[in-house]
Design an enzyme around this catalytic site. Structure first.
Site, PDB file in Angstrom:
ATOM      1  CB  THR A   1      16.222 -19.354 -11.833  1.00 17.28           C
ATOM      2  OG1 THR A   1      15.887 -19.587 -10.476  1.00 17.28           O
ATOM      3  CG2 THR A   1      17.533 -18.576 -11.901  1.00 17.28           C
TER       4      THR A   1
ATOM      5  CE  LYS B   1      18.125 -19.869  -7.573  1.00 16.52           C
ATOM      6  NZ  LYS B   1      17.034 -20.516  -8.288  1.00 16.52           N
TER       7      LYS B   1
ATOM      8  CE  LYS C   1      17.870 -21.856 -15.509  1.00 13.45           C
ATOM      9  NZ  LYS C   1      16.589 -21.828 -14.822  1.00 13.45           N
TER      10      LYS C   1
END
Lengths: 292, 292
Positions: free
Chosen positions: A96, A171, A239
């Site tokens: 990701t 995502k 993150k």
């Protein structure tokens, strides 16, 4: 059967690579800590000394590392995939990372005649082990069609989301939903606790209706029990929220709630909960309510 | 069979009263606009000229009105239930109102030997019509046990939550979850739209996993289609969020997300969406993102 490479054998990558090997494919592997590859090597995988070494000869190159700089190093570094990748090969990145960086790297690989698919996953370590991940894919449609049968070895829901970067963007949509819904659950249970309600009775009373969510059903009971073991770690959630806020700013989308939950997770990290599961947000909000 | 009274025949109360009548009970009814009672009167309900008149002779008195002052007027006003209520009668309040005011009114009724159960519902007009509501009940346990068989005529999930006010507090927990999860969905879909994703594909890709919720599955598609018809109206959501923030302050619980969504719904009301469904939050965030 096509020859495969897998780069990055962490808690997600290792079981995913194992499924591809189990399906009978030749698999060339590289990861920073060689010991992590031992089990796969015993099952017939071939050790390679660098990403470039792994990509040589492979028709599909899978990557599963942590953040944007890691992917950039694996793909474009001095010993990166780009140095050896075959014309027509498909590189599938399960990490990701930044959608914008994904598009740039897809362009770099295309100059060598290779395709980059962004294919981040959701479902955590359990989903990786049980091959029930959701895989959100962006990139060239033909490359997706070629890769899809392989993706079915690691995931249950495989969605083609659009051109390069669309898998990463999807995502990030997932991460906005996950983190803000977690905030809803945390705040609701703090309200319940401060007002003397029985938390398990409360969850049972509301979970079946319009208030219901995966986060409530799965993280709610952990919050009640004080079980902070990570399904998904706050450091990783942070993150991903940084990627959300960065992409939001670039696309001029205003994200008040994702921004708020990012700040509250920062407080959680400051309180030492970075390696705990995201349900520790409840603990932090509860402490916030107890300061006087 | 016990004799019943029902006060407040709005979009929720009317179908609920109909289920009790349909179960064969004698039903005395009062509501501000008599015409709303017509269908029930044709089915054998008995019209009363005031809450006091309705409560006379009834062993169970049901109330379903809008806000705290309405309940106070029905129960304690000049022609209120308290004037005539029988000793040992159970008053069941289905309105969503202040937990603190509920406790005060329960005390007032107890001086007349009657019990007040707070029994707010969730599930909307559809749930009321199909008798599938969730009913969250606070008050005396014995009074709850006596009322429960009647509550089963209007709801599917009947939960005893604790002493007086606990039903209201549980409903407020429900409203925190509903509204903040709605914000998660709205913000995630604005991010998706601003970044050019196909919204239906995006919802399908993420709804089955950790990002999933009732709000995403049910309101997400309405946001995509621009269908603002109310399942639950923003004006009513705002009334409930005011109750949340008031109770949160009284209990020293900090509610950053509920507070934020309350402010954003205020913007929605200012933009004329007060009578629209809560999914109009998406429309408002989208406009916010488009200001330049």
């Amino acid at each position: 059967m096509p020859s495969l490479a897998f780069i990055g054998l962490g808690i997600m990558g290792l079981p995913m690579a194992g499924h591809l090997l189990g399906a009978g494919h030749q698999l060339r592997v590289f990861t920073r800590t060689k010991a992590k590859a031992d089990a796969l090597l015993r099952r017939g995988a071939r050790w390679c000394e660098s990403p470039a070494d792994a990509a040589r000869e492979a028709e599909f190159v899978f990557v599963c590392v942590t953040d944007t700089p890691d992917v950039r190093d694996v793909l474009l570094g001095d010993a990166g995939v780009v140095k050896t990748v075959k014309r027509g090969a498909v590189v599938v990145d399960h990490s990701t990372i930044s959608p914008a960086a994904t598009r740039e790297m897809a362009h770099e690989l295309s100059l060598r005649g290779a395709h980059l698919l962004d294919a981040p996953v959701s479902g955590g370590q359990g989903g990786a082990q049980q091959a029930t991940l959701a895989v959100m894919v962006g990139g060239d449609r033909d490359a997706f069609d070629r890769a899809e049968p392989l993706l079915r070895h690691v995931g249950k829901t495989i969605t083609y989301c659009g051109p390069s970067g669309a898998g990463q963007l999807t995502k990030l949509v997932n991460q906005i939903l996950v983190s803000v819904t977690n905030l809803a659950v945390s705040e609701a249970l703090v309200f319940a606790k401060k007002n003397g309600l029985n938390l398990k009775t409360t969850i049972d009373a509301v979970a079946g209706g319009a208030a219901g969510s995966w986060q409530l059903a799965n993280l709610g009971p952990k919050m009640v029990d004080g079980d902070l073991r990570p399904g998904f770690m706050i450091d990783l959630q942070q993150k991903d929220l940084r990627l959300v806020l960065q992409s939001a700013e670039q696309s001029q989308a205003s994200m008040p709630a994702a921004s708020l939950v990012h700040q509250l997770f920062t407080a959680a990290q400051a309180a030492g909960h970075g390696k705990d599961g995201t349900q520790a947000l409840f603990t932090v909000l509860e402490k916030l309510a107890a300061i006087h």
